[in-house]
Write a protein that holds these residues in place. Sequence first.
Motif, PDB file in Angstrom:
ATOM      1  N   TYR A   1      66.749  23.241  62.523  1.00  0.00           N
ATOM      2  CA  TYR A   1      67.811  24.164  62.561  1.00  0.00           C
ATOM      3  C   TYR A   1      67.426  25.191  63.828  1.00  0.00           C
ATOM      4  CZ  TYR A   1      69.544  22.643  58.288  1.00  0.00           C
ATOM      5  OH  TYR A   1      70.013  21.839  57.068  1.00  0.00           O
TER       6      TYR A   1
ATOM      7  N   GLY B   1      70.898  27.070  52.318  1.00  0.00           N
ATOM      8  CA  GLY B   1      70.197  27.170  53.596  1.00  0.00           C
ATOM      9  C   GLY B   1      70.646  28.430  54.413  1.00  0.00           C
ATOM     10  N   TYR B   2      69.752  28.876  55.506  1.00  0.00           N
ATOM     11  CA  TYR B   2      70.253  29.974  56.257  1.00  0.00           C
ATOM     12  C   TYR B   2      71.343  29.833  57.008  1.00  0.00           C
ATOM     13  CZ  TYR B   2      69.234  34.262  59.141  1.00  0.00           C
ATOM     14  OH  TYR B   2      69.612  35.496  59.569  1.00  0.00           O
TER      15      TYR B   2
ATOM     16  N   ASP C   1      73.865  27.310  56.192  1.00  0.00           N
ATOM     17  CA  ASP C   1      74.986  26.776  55.304  1.00  0.00           C
ATOM     18  C   ASP C   1      76.385  27.554  55.401  1.00  0.00           C
ATOM     19  OD1 ASP C   1      73.397  24.582  54.671  1.00  0.00           O
ATOM     20  OD2 ASP C   1      72.702  25.439  52.724  1.00  0.00           O
TER      21      ASP C   1
ATOM     22  N   ASN D   1      62.614  28.002  48.000  1.00  0.00           N
ATOM     23  CA  ASN D   1      63.789  27.504  48.697  1.00  0.00           C
ATOM     24  C   ASN D   1      63.670  26.559  49.558  1.00  0.00           C
ATOM     25  OD1 ASN D   1      66.494  27.329  49.630  1.00  0.00           O
ATOM     26  ND2 ASN D   1      66.739  29.476  50.338  1.00  0.00           N
TER      27      ASN D   1
ATOM     28  N   ALA E   1      65.848  24.671  51.463  1.00  0.00           N
ATOM     29  CA  ALA E   1      66.990  24.186  51.839  1.00  0.00           C
ATOM     30  C   ALA E   1      67.189  24.162  53.229  1.00  0.00           C
ATOM     31  CB  ALA E   1      68.329  25.162  51.375  1.00  0.00           C
ATOM     32  N   ASP E   2      66.465  25.248  53.906  1.00  0.00           N
ATOM     33  CA  ASP E   2      66.268  25.382  55.296  1.00  0.00           C
ATOM     34  C   ASP E   2      65.603  24.261  56.002  1.00  0.00           C
ATOM     35  OD1 ASP E   2      67.947  27.728  55.933  1.00  0.00           O
ATOM     36  OD2 ASP E   2      66.214  29.017  55.245  1.00  0.00           O
TER      37      ASP E   2
END
Length: 515
Positions: A79, A235-236, A238, A404, A406-407
């Motif tokens: 990202y 996620g950051y 999202d 976490n 997700a990132d």
Amino acid sequence: MTRLPRAPLPLWFALVLAAAAGPVLDAGFPDRDWWPLTFVGIGMVLLAVRGRRAGSAFLVALVAGETFYLFHVEWTSLYLGPVPWVALSTLEALFFGLGGMLIALAYRWAPRAWPTRLGRLGLVPVIVGGLWVLREYVVGNWPYGGFSWGRVAESQSQSPFAPLVAWLGISGLSFVMVWMVALIIELSFAVDVQRWWRAGVAVAAVAVVLVVPAWPAPTDGTVRIAAVQGNGPAGYFDNAPPGAVLDSQITETAKIQDEKADMVVWPEGVAQPDPTRDPDTAAILDALSRKMGAPFIVGTITSRGGKYFNTSLLWKDGQGAVDYYDKKHPIPFGEYVPDRSFWRQFAPSLIDLIGRDYTPGTRDNVFDVNGVRAGISICFDIVDDQLLTDMMNGGAQVILAQTNNADFGETDENQQQLAIARLRAIESGRSLVNISTVGSSQIIDPSGRTISSIPPFQPGHMIADVPLGTTTTPATLLSRGIEFLLAGLGLFGLVVAFGARKRDAPQVRAPLELR
């Protein structure tokens, strides 16, 4: 007589070999998990620097480190683009270069200090292994708390060598791996020793390591643990609406609300807004805890005294947060920006993405959950050797690793972290619950076997009777002392060899052939 080779490879070929060593090393780690390739990669690095002078050895090892980390932490670019990925890889490669330089100096000096066969075959591999551990120790602690990602032992969670971490810890296993490879390399160059004898020593060295029995890891009783992976938009980037991640956790937890459990574990940062300040979130946790008749261990973000913390709460119905742990190892440039004013001038748009700085916690990392001592780890805490030691000193019987991922999307990162968690279970002789927002989530027993799991990137839950550990493994008893001893052996050997560096290089006579 023949003189020992100074640099067995020309510089151009050493650079090519070093560049190839990086992806070979990385292939030994998850998600490929071709663990034998880690040994091949170590050998490629050692051959590339063996006999070189300091400057060229630094260059060669720098190239090896750069290609390794560009492959190994490629997930940092998902990202944020190439800048943090290349910057982190280059920083780690600089340390890799310095470590390779020290190893090259050991190869040049040690045979002069100990010119006998015992010195070349017995001491040189020990010094090389110790210096490798020294480099891993430095990068794991400096700068800004270090980055203990990519230690060669972390590739062995599924290999026959994994049980060694209960005896020697992760640093000890790294040492053994490098020592074995360095010994085989020295044997291949020992032209004054018969081939059958060299082959026998190499086979015996590997066999001795493999026959070390697994630590018995006795347990006493079980605790029934439920762990919930909501698969929410955590996620950051999202851009999730407020409460979306919490709602996903509630929805999945509702599916097991009639199940019996002694405790329920949620991942890192999902109970937001902070239930210690937000009455609605608190009411939800109270209701779930009351319905299931069990305390909840949940991740959230707290603010106290103008500082932010990545926090795990022990929540009980009607009592609220009865204990809490603040993450002690927040990620530099991920959860806070050290020396923000300095670094911002180089990449202001990236630095400004990190809007708030998390403060390292100071509380102990063990909860008493209705009589069960649970060690708490939040995300990258799992790579910190000292935090595992603190858990064991606090009497932890089981480890709860909240994270976490997700990132990092569907990259290697979550599998790499799970592999480290598996090694921690073996190292500590404790069952470990690795619960992620999106995966990979597993319950692992003290031998490293998976008890239960949730498929990644879909909502799910685990409920299992988890064995409680009772004894201290040698690795956790000796703790950082193993790492300091091994790194110290390497550094001490190099210093002694430095004092003898002006002696003539040893002369090696080829073995006489019997006719």
